[in-house]
Every structure is written in C-alpha cells, then in structure tokens.
Design an enzyme around this catalytic site. Structure first.
Site, PDB file in Angstrom:
ATOM      1  N   ASP A 150       0.838  -1.193   0.000  1.00 22.46           N
ATOM      2  CA  ASP A 150       0.000   0.000   0.000  1.00 22.46           C
ATOM      3  C   ASP A 150       0.879   1.251   0.000  1.00 22.46           C
ATOM      4  O   ASP A 150       2.034   1.219   0.433  1.00 22.46           O
ATOM      5  CB  ASP A 150      -0.884   0.047   1.251  1.00 22.46           C
ATOM      6  N   ASP A 172      -0.957  -2.399  -4.196  1.00 24.90           N
ATOM      7  CA  ASP A 172      -2.271  -2.663  -3.628  1.00 24.90           C
ATOM      8  C   ASP A 172      -3.034  -1.343  -3.532  1.00 24.90           C
ATOM      9  O   ASP A 172      -3.279  -0.700  -4.535  1.00 24.90           O
ATOM     10  CB  ASP A 172      -2.129  -3.355  -2.275  1.00 24.90           C
ATOM     11  N   ASP A 176      -5.623   2.642   2.239  1.00 24.36           N
ATOM     12  CA  ASP A 176      -6.463   1.577   2.778  1.00 24.36           C
ATOM     13  C   ASP A 176      -6.655   1.793   4.276  1.00 24.36           C
ATOM     14  O   ASP A 176      -5.678   1.937   5.029  1.00 24.36           O
ATOM     15  CB  ASP A 176      -5.833   0.207   2.524  1.00 24.36           C
ATOM     16  N   ARG A 229     -13.029   1.938  -6.169  1.00 22.73           N
ATOM     17  CA  ARG A 229     -12.801   2.152  -4.735  1.00 22.73           C
ATOM     18  C   ARG A 229     -12.498   3.617  -4.437  1.00 22.73           C
ATOM     19  O   ARG A 229     -11.382   3.972  -4.065  1.00 22.73           O
ATOM     20  CB  ARG A 229     -11.683   1.250  -4.202  1.00 22.73           C
TER      21      ARG A 229
END
Length: 337
Positions: A150, A172, A176, A229
C-alpha cells in the site's frame, strides 16, 4: 445555492431492483443535478473551501481532534533510516521529508506524528507508511508512488488525517483504512494512475471488529482516471463523501457494501458511468444516501435505504457541486500548503 440549470451528456444505466436509482434528468431521491435542461435546488451554497486548512474537517476533528506531532520535536529527514527511526519513536514529532526516500518495507508510524513533505520535494517510493495501533497521526504534502504494497495503510488506529498528498502506482491500495480504525479524514489528495484506490474495510468477515467503527470523511479529493474504490466501503456508518471530483473514473465511484451507511454529497462526477453502486464483488449490499451531486456525461446515482445512513455528527460547509471541479483541481495534491 439557488436553482441551477445543468446541461450534460447523460446516459441511463439499468435500474437495480434493491436500489432507489436517481433517474437522469429527474434526480429522484438523490438530489443530483443532471440532464439536458434539468433544474434542481440543493440548498445553500458555501464558499469554496480553502486548500490550506491547519486542522482537519470531518471525523478527524472529533474524539479530541487530530494534531499529529504539534508541540513536539521537529526534524528533517532525507534518508530511509532517518524516516523509519523517527516515525517509529514514542513521543511527538513533526517529521519533514526533504527529497526522495526509497523504503525497503512498510514503515510503521506510531502515535503523535506529523509526516509532511517540504515544498514539492517530499517523495516516498518502494513501500509506504503503515499507521498501525496508533492515535493522532497526520500525513501531508507527500508524493507516494511505486509502493510494492500500500501507499498508506491505516489499521487499529484513530484520529488520522491524510491530506494534500499525490498518490499513484502502488501494488495494492493507495489509502487503505481497515481493522476498526476510526475518526479519519482523507482530504485534498490527488489520486491517479491506479486501480484499487481507497479501501475502507478489508473483509466481509470482519464485522465483529468493524461495526461501530470505520467512520471516515472523504472531502476535496481528486480521483483522476482511477478505476475503482473511491472509496469502497464495508460496515462504516456514517461515511461522508462530499465535495470530491471524479474525473473519468473507469469502473465506479463510490461503493457501499456490507450494510455500510454512506452519504454521497455534492460531488462532481465527470464522465463516470457508475457514480455510485450498492454492491461489488461478493459483498452484500450497503446503504447509500445522496444529495446535490453534479453529473456530467455520467450515469445515474444509485441509492438504497437512505434512512439507514446515520446523521453526520460534525459541523461542515459543503460548496455547491458545480464548482467542485475547479476548486479541487486547483487545490489538491502537493505544494499547496
């Protein structure tokens, strides 16, 4: 805001049986502004927000507020070892990143830290920052690119402010937020060149930890040709997504799943086929309320069980959605604070 007339290149998407879909040109139930010759009244306009807030708006302002390393020692770092050292120390630190730093692993950030780039020079590559079991953390004015994991991961943490960063090309997620994290604001970030952009809640099976948490504000972010997302939400209620600019997002804008409650308010969706969805992947449906969104060449806004979305517990001023594109593209990213 007074009555607005908006001309767009709108197109209709299929209605979902479980959702209340805002039909193009009519904006039923979602307060959207769209369609040739459509008019809608969405309330009182606020002045455009400044791009240099000294403290966060939204959830990171609650629970005692988020001040990062204010009042602690200020240091300037130029190497990975220096950044890793100061970010993991106990105590309050303002850590200024001057230059490009390549990390060899995800770097833990502990409580009471501000990590901030100097001008436009602060850059983090290789891996990203891991805010884990921490409270009161600010990450600002940094360029994150090329992480093998991330760019920014937040877990088991509260009072986190992620602001004015440039984020792209991670393996990724770019930001997050998961595992019972709470009271987070994500603001004025420029997201680009990425697929799975901003996850909120990592697993359908983690409700025992996440229900009652994952309360996050997304405001004045620029989602620039990213895929999905923006955010993708599980369980959090309420999650407040307002005054963001979605430019040519290729899959969907906001997803509410796993009985989450998401309020999508006064955002600008520019050529986005699916501004909102209430189901994605294998996750069960979530709940979504929408108001005052501005649709240009975009599909319709899908809502579901709007009354199940909890009320927003803080004061805020939302500018009218039609001005969000110019505000956000001028103010988001690095070098603006």
């Amino acid at each position: 805001m007074g009555n607005l007339q908006v001309t767009t290149r709108a197109r209709r998407l299929p209605l979902r049986p479980l959702g209340v879909v805002a039909a193009l040109g009519l904006a039923l139930g979602a307060g959207a502004l769209t369609g040739t010759g459509a008019t809608a009244t969405t309330g009182t306009a606020a002045p455009a927000a400044a791009a240099y807030e000294s403290s966060p708006v939204g959830f990171a302002s609650l629970n005692g507020g988020t001040t990062g390393g204010a009042g602690g020692t200020t240091v300037t770092v130029t190497t990975a070892s220096q950044l890793t050292d100061y970010a993991s120390r106990s105590g309050s630190f303002v850590i200024k990143v001057n230059g490009s730093i390549s990390l060899s692993s995800m770097t833990k950030v502990t409580s009471n830290k501000t990590i901030i780039g100097v001008g436009t020079a602060g850059k983090i590559t290789g891996y990203g920052l891991n805010v884990a079991s921490a409270k009161n953390v600010i990450i600002r004015n940094l360029t994150f690119t090329g992480s093998a994991d991330d760019a920014i991961n937040v877990q088991y943490s509260t009072n986190v402010w992620i602001d004015h960063n440039d984020l792209s090309n991670a393996y990724d997620g770019l930001t997050d937020i998961k595992r019972a994290s709470d009271y987070v604001t994500v603001s004025w970030n420029h997201y680009h060149n990425h697929d799975k952009t901003a996850l909120l809640g990592h697993s359908d099976s983690n409700g025992s930890e996440d229900i009652g948490h994952l309360r996050v504000t997304y405001v004045h972010n620029w989602f620039d040709k990213t895929t999905q997302r923006h955010p993708r939400v599980r369980f959090g209620n309420p999650v407040h997504v307002f005054n963001n600019y979605y430019g040519a997002v290729t899959s969907y804008g906001v997803a509410s799943t796993c009985n989450a409650g998401v309020f999508v308010e006064k955002n600008y969706f520019d050529n986005v086929a699916n501004p909102t969805v209430i189901q994605t992947g294998d996750s069960p449906d979530g709940n979504l309320k929408a108001d005052g969104n501005y649709l240009v060449g975009s599909g319709s806004v899908t809502t579901r069980n709007a009354s199940s979305v909890a009320s927003i517990p803080y004061s805020y001023s939302a500018e009218s959605a039609s001005s969000v594109k110019s505000t956000v593209t001028a103010g988001a990213g690095v070098g603006k604070i």
